[in-house]
Scaffold this active site. Structure first.
Site, PDB file in Angstrom:
ATOM      1  N   HIS A  50       0.820  -1.219   0.000  1.00 41.06           N
ATOM      2  CA  HIS A  50       0.000   0.000   0.000  1.00 41.06           C
ATOM      3  C   HIS A  50       0.857   1.274   0.000  1.00 41.06           C
ATOM      4  O   HIS A  50       0.765   2.072  -0.945  1.00 41.06           O
ATOM      5  CB  HIS A  50      -0.997  -0.043   1.159  1.00 41.06           C
ATOM      6  CG  HIS A  50      -1.666   1.269   1.430  1.00 41.06           C
ATOM      7  ND1 HIS A  50      -2.443   1.917   0.496  1.00 41.06           N
ATOM      8  CD2 HIS A  50      -1.642   2.085   2.517  1.00 41.06           C
ATOM      9  CE1 HIS A  50      -2.879   3.061   1.010  1.00 41.06           C
ATOM     10  NE2 HIS A  50      -2.400   3.188   2.228  1.00 41.06           N
ATOM     11  N   HIS A  74       3.709   6.785   5.557  1.00 38.65           N
ATOM     12  CA  HIS A  74       2.504   7.502   5.983  1.00 38.65           C
ATOM     13  C   HIS A  74       1.613   6.757   6.975  1.00 38.65           C
ATOM     14  O   HIS A  74       0.866   7.379   7.712  1.00 38.65           O
ATOM     15  CB  HIS A  74       1.688   8.005   4.782  1.00 38.65           C
ATOM     16  CG  HIS A  74       0.772   6.989   4.174  1.00 38.65           C
ATOM     17  ND1 HIS A  74       1.153   6.173   3.153  1.00 38.65           N
ATOM     18  CD2 HIS A  74      -0.514   6.653   4.463  1.00 38.65           C
ATOM     19  CE1 HIS A  74       0.152   5.383   2.822  1.00 38.65           C
ATOM     20  NE2 HIS A  74      -0.880   5.650   3.598  1.00 38.65           N
ATOM     21  N   GLU A  78       0.444   5.631  12.679  1.00 39.72           N
ATOM     22  CA  GLU A  78      -0.893   5.159  13.009  1.00 39.72           C
ATOM     23  C   GLU A  78      -0.879   3.670  13.375  1.00 39.72           C
ATOM     24  O   GLU A  78      -1.489   3.260  14.345  1.00 39.72           O
ATOM     25  CB  GLU A  78      -1.784   5.381  11.777  1.00 39.72           C
ATOM     26  CG  GLU A  78      -3.150   4.757  11.874  1.00 39.72           C
ATOM     27  CD  GLU A  78      -4.214   5.803  12.103  1.00 39.72           C
ATOM     28  OE1 GLU A  78      -4.001   6.948  11.689  1.00 39.72           O
ATOM     29  OE2 GLU A  78      -5.244   5.458  12.693  1.00 39.72           O
ATOM     30  N   ASP A  79      -0.191   2.871  12.587  1.00 39.51           N
ATOM     31  CA  ASP A  79      -0.330   1.415  12.701  1.00 39.51           C
ATOM     32  C   ASP A  79       0.857   0.688  13.327  1.00 39.51           C
ATOM     33  O   ASP A  79       0.816  -0.525  13.496  1.00 39.51           O
ATOM     34  CB  ASP A  79      -0.556   0.795  11.300  1.00 39.51           C
ATOM     35  CG  ASP A  79      -1.791   1.358  10.626  1.00 39.51           C
ATOM     36  OD1 ASP A  79      -2.660   1.880  11.352  1.00 39.51           O
ATOM     37  OD2 ASP A  79      -1.879   1.291   9.385  1.00 39.51           O
ATOM     38  N   ASP A 141      -3.129   8.478  -1.233  1.00 41.09           N
ATOM     39  CA  ASP A 141      -3.538   7.400  -0.316  1.00 41.09           C
ATOM     40  C   ASP A 141      -4.982   6.996  -0.606  1.00 41.09           C
ATOM     41  O   ASP A 141      -5.316   5.822  -0.773  1.00 41.09           O
ATOM     42  CB  ASP A 141      -3.397   7.936   1.124  1.00 41.09           C
ATOM     43  CG  ASP A 141      -3.865   6.955   2.182  1.00 41.09           C
ATOM     44  OD1 ASP A 141      -3.527   5.761   2.078  1.00 41.09           O
ATOM     45  OD2 ASP A 141      -4.570   7.392   3.117  1.00 41.09           O
ATOM     46  N   ASP A 260     -18.155  17.926 -25.652  1.00 38.38           N
ATOM     47  CA  ASP A 260     -16.769  17.683 -25.262  1.00 38.38           C
ATOM     48  C   ASP A 260     -16.568  16.272 -24.718  1.00 38.38           C
ATOM     49  O   ASP A 260     -15.609  15.986 -24.039  1.00 38.38           O
ATOM     50  CB  ASP A 260     -16.289  18.724 -24.247  1.00 38.38           C
ATOM     51  CG  ASP A 260     -17.100  18.709 -22.971  1.00 38.38           C
ATOM     52  OD1 ASP A 260     -18.176  18.072 -22.965  1.00 38.38           O
ATOM     53  OD2 ASP A 260     -16.663  19.320 -21.980  1.00 38.38           O
TER      54      ASP A 260
HETATM   55 MN    MN Z   1      -2.813   4.630   3.916  1.00 42.18          MN
END
Ligand code: MN
Length: 484
Positions: A50, A74, A78-79, A141, A260
């Site tokens: 990811h 990133h 958090e993880d 993301d 268009d």
């Molecule tokens: Mn992510």
């Protein structure tokens, strides 16, 4: 791209970064891989896939080294047990701030009404003021998460798709990142209205097949004519995204009215040659006079520039052509993020400056942010006034002003400044005198008449204004008057 490898990323960044910078990126990859070890995505893949794919999406835009590193890292705050200090220590403070910024935006859920979520949504939207790269990483993301949405539960799919359509696609639009915006919109529609999406996809495909030979012939002819004039050029066929078609049909247009749907994108080397190319095209194919737009001298409020002209192609088929320089095309596709490629080292500063000085979205955002202390109220206002439908009007000098649809003369006056609103005595639209509650339409030419000796706004104007800015300023005027 849905699952990129380190090798792919290295190949992409080596193209525009130094060996030393590529080494730093490898280090960030190894760090993230170690920290995420043992974690998997819902697709069953290793988690590192990811962040690596997110980094590749940014590498496509030629993002700077710190941004690529931050993309790889990133999700570590958090993880995993990584801290912001760790990142600052192993990399640098800029990377640490970017990762921290993205993390703070992480836990938001726009579909829920809780205060916590409104607070996070506010952070996302105002994060753009701090460092626009945070939002760009967040968009990459979200793009990867949307590309792999099939692995989520049906409820999550609906929630994420709606949030993407309401928040992230407009954000991508406002920084001018059309490619990301288009893909986010299409992916959202695919989950929100699957059968409609499929139907439109098939229709679009059949129109493309039908027009293919005609467009290619026209492309070759224009290329030949431009070459004869020594105008360096490259021409491509561009198709509207599915969501764009869906929106037009929803507005009551027929598929055959969408001129268009298919367009020829003609890229030349410099601005003067855009106008020469226009002359060449108009001589060869009759233009539909009402459908010519000069977004070079009159850019869209999100900084998009190009010439648009719709002409009678072979067999009287209407074809839109978009004429721009190669640099304009980069900005049209990538928005502010194009500066990474165009300006290299100076990109970050110019991105932030351009946003502050040229983007009306940004100035409106700053206004709303200072006006609404309450998070939920702020989010509602942003949704209504910034992310909703817009009207574009001209003021004196032909300046183009962006306002939410439903705005009146009063709203425009206060948008131009509190002094103008407070001293307005009347207005003209397209040379006709109108009342101040006159509803604005696209391309209205508005002249606001002011008088410094006026008694100020009338009390009933508050009810005739649409924007929170105008209403607020009128209330403030009366509060101050009572205080005096
Ligand atoms: Mn992510």
């Amino acid at each position: 791209m849905t699952s990129a490898t380190l090798e792919q990323l290295i190949m992409m960044v080596s193209y525009y970064l130094s060996l030393e910078e590529v080494e730093t990126i490898k280090k960030a990859y190894e760090f993230a891989e170690t920290m995420h070890k043992g974690q998997t995505r819902q697709s069953g893949e290793e988690y590192i896939v990811h962040p690596t794919t997110v980094a590749c999406i940014l590498a496509e835009m030629h993002a700077d080294t710190n941004t690529i590193c931050a993309a790889l890292l990133h999700d570590t705050l958090e993880d995993t047990k990584t801290t912001k200090e760790d990142i600052a220590y192993y990399f640098n403070q800029d990377v640490a701030n970017l990762v921290d910024g993205v993390t703070k935006l992480a836990k938001m859920n726009f579909s829920s009404k809780q205060e916590q979520n409104a607070a996070n949504t506010r952070k996302i939207i105002t994060g753009i003021r701090q460092d626009v790269r945070i939002i760009i990483i967040k968009l990459a993301d979200r793009l990867h998460n949307m590309r792999t949405l099939q692995f989520k539960s049906a409820t999550k799919q609906q929630e994420n798709a709606l949030e993407t359509l309401e928040i992230f696609a407009p954000l991508a639009y406002y920084i001018g990142a059309y490619r990301i915006k288009s893909e986010l919109e299409d992916l959202s529609l695919k989950y929100l209205l699957p059968s409609k999406y499929q139907m439109l996809e098939e229709k679009k495909k059949s129109i493309e097949d039908e027009s293919d030979a005609m467009l290619k012939a026209m492309l070759a002819r224009i290329n030949e004519l431009l070459n004869a004039k020594n105008i360096p050029n490259e021409i491509k066929v561009r198709t509207k995204n599915i969501y764009g078609i869906y929106k037009r049909l929803n507005e009551g247009q027929k598929l055959s009215d969408i001129h268009d749907l298919l367009a020829l994108k003609i890229m030349v080397d410099e601005v003067d040659n855009c106008y020469r190319a226009l002359g060449v095209i108009h001589k060869e194919y009759h233009p539909l006079n009402s459908r010519f737009k000069d977004y070079i001298c009159n850019p869209k409020t999100n900084m998009y520039t190009s010439l648009h002209t719709t002409v009678f192609g072979p067999n009287d088929k209407l074809v839109q052509t978009q004429i721009r320089t190669f640099d304009m095309d980069k900005i049209a596709s990538f928005g502010l993020t194009a500066y990474w490629d165009l300006l290299k080292g100076d990109a970050r500063r110019v991105m932030q400056e351009d946003l502050a000085s040229k983007s009306q979205f940004f100035t409106s955002l700053v206004e709303l942010d200072s006006m609404f202390k309450d998070n939920e109220e702020f989010v509602v206002q942003v949704k209504n006034e910034l992310f909703g439908e817009k009207v574009y009007v001209y003021t004196t000098n032909g300046d183009k002003i962006e306002l939410p649809k439903g705005s009146t003369i009063i709203d425009l006056a206060y948008k131009l400044g509190p002094d103008i609103g407070n001293t307005m005595i009347g207005a003209k639209v397209n040379d006709e005198v109108v009342t101040v509650d006159h509803l604005l339409k696209n391309d209205d030419r508005v002249v606001i008449m002011t008088d410094t000796f006026s008694f100020g706004p009338r009390k009933d104007w508050e009810g005739k204004a649409y924007t929170s800015l105008a209403k607020r300023k009128i209330r403030e005027f009366y509060k101050e008057k009572i205080a005096l």
